[in-house]
Design a protein around this motif. Structure first.
Motif, short mmCIF file in Angstrom:
data_model
loop_
_atom_site.label_atom_id
_atom_site.label_comp_id
_atom_site.label_asym_id
_atom_site.label_seq_id
_atom_site.Cartn_x
_atom_site.Cartn_y
_atom_site.Cartn_z
N HIS A 160 0.84 -1.19 0.00
CA HIS A 160 0.00 0.00 0.00
C HIS A 160 0.87 1.24 0.00
O HIS A 160 1.93 1.27 0.63
CB HIS A 160 -0.89 0.03 1.25
N ALA A 162 -2.40 8.83 -2.59
CA ALA A 162 -2.33 8.48 -4.00
C ALA A 162 -1.89 9.68 -4.82
O ALA A 162 -1.17 9.53 -5.82
CB ALA A 162 -3.70 8.00 -4.49
N PRO A 205 0.88 0.98 -5.81
CA PRO A 205 0.11 1.76 -6.78
C PRO A 205 0.72 3.11 -7.09
O PRO A 205 0.35 3.75 -8.08
CB PRO A 205 -1.26 1.91 -6.10
N ARG A 257 4.46 -4.08 -13.33
CA ARG A 257 3.98 -5.41 -12.96
C ARG A 257 4.91 -6.45 -13.56
O ARG A 257 5.21 -6.40 -14.75
CB ARG A 257 2.56 -5.62 -13.45
N GLN A 295 0.34 3.59 -12.94
CA GLN A 295 0.38 2.39 -12.11
C GLN A 295 1.83 1.95 -11.94
O GLN A 295 2.71 2.31 -12.73
CB GLN A 295 -0.42 1.25 -12.74
#
Lengths: 114, 111
Positions: A5, A9, A107, B45, B42
Motif C-alpha cells: 500500500h 495516491a 500503486p 507489474r 500504475q
C-alpha cells in the motif's frame, strides 16, 4: 497473499514544504523495500532501498531521505520540497535474500510541487 | 550492472503476436533477465523472468539465445489492454540487488 500500500495516491505541495510518503507491506516479513521515482514519460530511478529496519541505502544524492521504522513500513521524506521533486513515486518490495528477487510495486503516489 | 537497449516504441494490431527484443551485450554470468509491464499511473507489474533458453507462463514467453546477449519477449495474440510500456531488466542473482530501469518500449495496440 502479499499486498503493498502507498498513500497518499496524489499530493500537491508548495515548494519548500515538507513531504512524507508512506509505504506498507502486508503478508510477508523482513522484505527488501525500495523507493523509486518516475518522471513523466521516463523510466524508473531507484532512490533508496532497505534490507532491514533502520538500514537504508541511498542511490541518488538529493534532498530526499528514507526511513524504515518498522519491518514492513518504508517512509520517504523531505524537509523542503523542490520543483524538481515532482513525479510519480513508487514503493516496491521483494522477498528472498538468497534467490532471484522479483520486485512487486505499489500503486504509486503522484506528487506535484508548485 | 548490465545496460539494456530496447526499441522506444512499437505498434501492432489486435490478435497479432508481438515480439520485443532487448539487447544486453555485457550481461554477466550470474545475471537474470526480467520483464515488467507498466500501465499509465500504475506501478510496474512483473511479467516473466529467465536465465537461458525459453521460459513460458500464462502471459508471455521469453526467448534467450545461447550467448544471452539479447532476449525477446513474446506476447501471443495481443489485445488493446496490452497497450503499455514494457521494461527489460538485467540484474544479478544476489541479495538486495538493485534493479535499474531503462526507458522501456511503449507498445501501442490498434483495433
Amino acid at each position: 497473499s502479499q499486498t503493498i500500500h502507498q498513500w497518499p495516491a496524489t499530493l500537491v505541495q508548495p515548494v519548500g514544504s515538507p513531504l512524507s510518503l508512506e509505504c506498507t507491506v502486508e503478508g510477508t516479513s523482513n522484505p527488501n523495500l525500495y523507493w523509486y521515482r518516475q518522471a513523466a514519460g521516463r523510466g524508473l530511478q531507484l532512490l533508496f532501498y532497505s534490507v532491514g529496519i533502520g538500514q537504508i541505502s541511498s542511490e541518488v544524492p538529493q534532498n530526499l531521505s528514507a526511513s524504515r521504522p518498522q519491518d514492513r513500513q518504508f517512509i520517504l521524506s523531505s524537509k523542503k520540497l523542490l520543483l524538481s521533486d515532482s513525479g510519480f513515486y513508487l514503493c516496491a518490495w521483494s522477498a528472498d535474500r538468497v534467490r532471484q528477487e522479483t520486485q512487486y510495486f505499489g500503486p504509486g503516489t503522484r506528487l506535484l510541487v508548485l | 550492472l548490465a545496460k539494456t537497449t530496447q526499441p522506444i516504441s512499437m505498434d501492432s494490431y489486435e490478435g497479432q503476436e508481438v515480439n520485443i527484443t532487448c539487447s544486453h551485450n555485457n550481461i554477466a554470468t550470474n545475471d537474470y533477465i526480467t520483464w515488467y509491464q507498466q500501465f499509465p499511473s500504475q506501478g510496474p507489474r512483473f511479467i516473466i523472468q529467465g536465465y537461458k533458453t525459453k521460459v513460458t507462463n500464462e502471459v508471455a514467453s521469453l526467448f534467450i539465445p545461447a550467448d544471452r546477449k539479447s532476449s525477446t519477449l513474446s506476447l501471443p495474440r495481443v489485445s488493446l489492454s496490452d497497450t503499455a510500456v514494457y521494461y527489460c531488466l538485467v540484474r544479478p542473482y544476489s541479495s538486495a540487488s538493485k534493479i535499474i530501469f531503462g526507458s522501456g518500449t511503449r507498445l501501442s495496440i490498434r483495433p
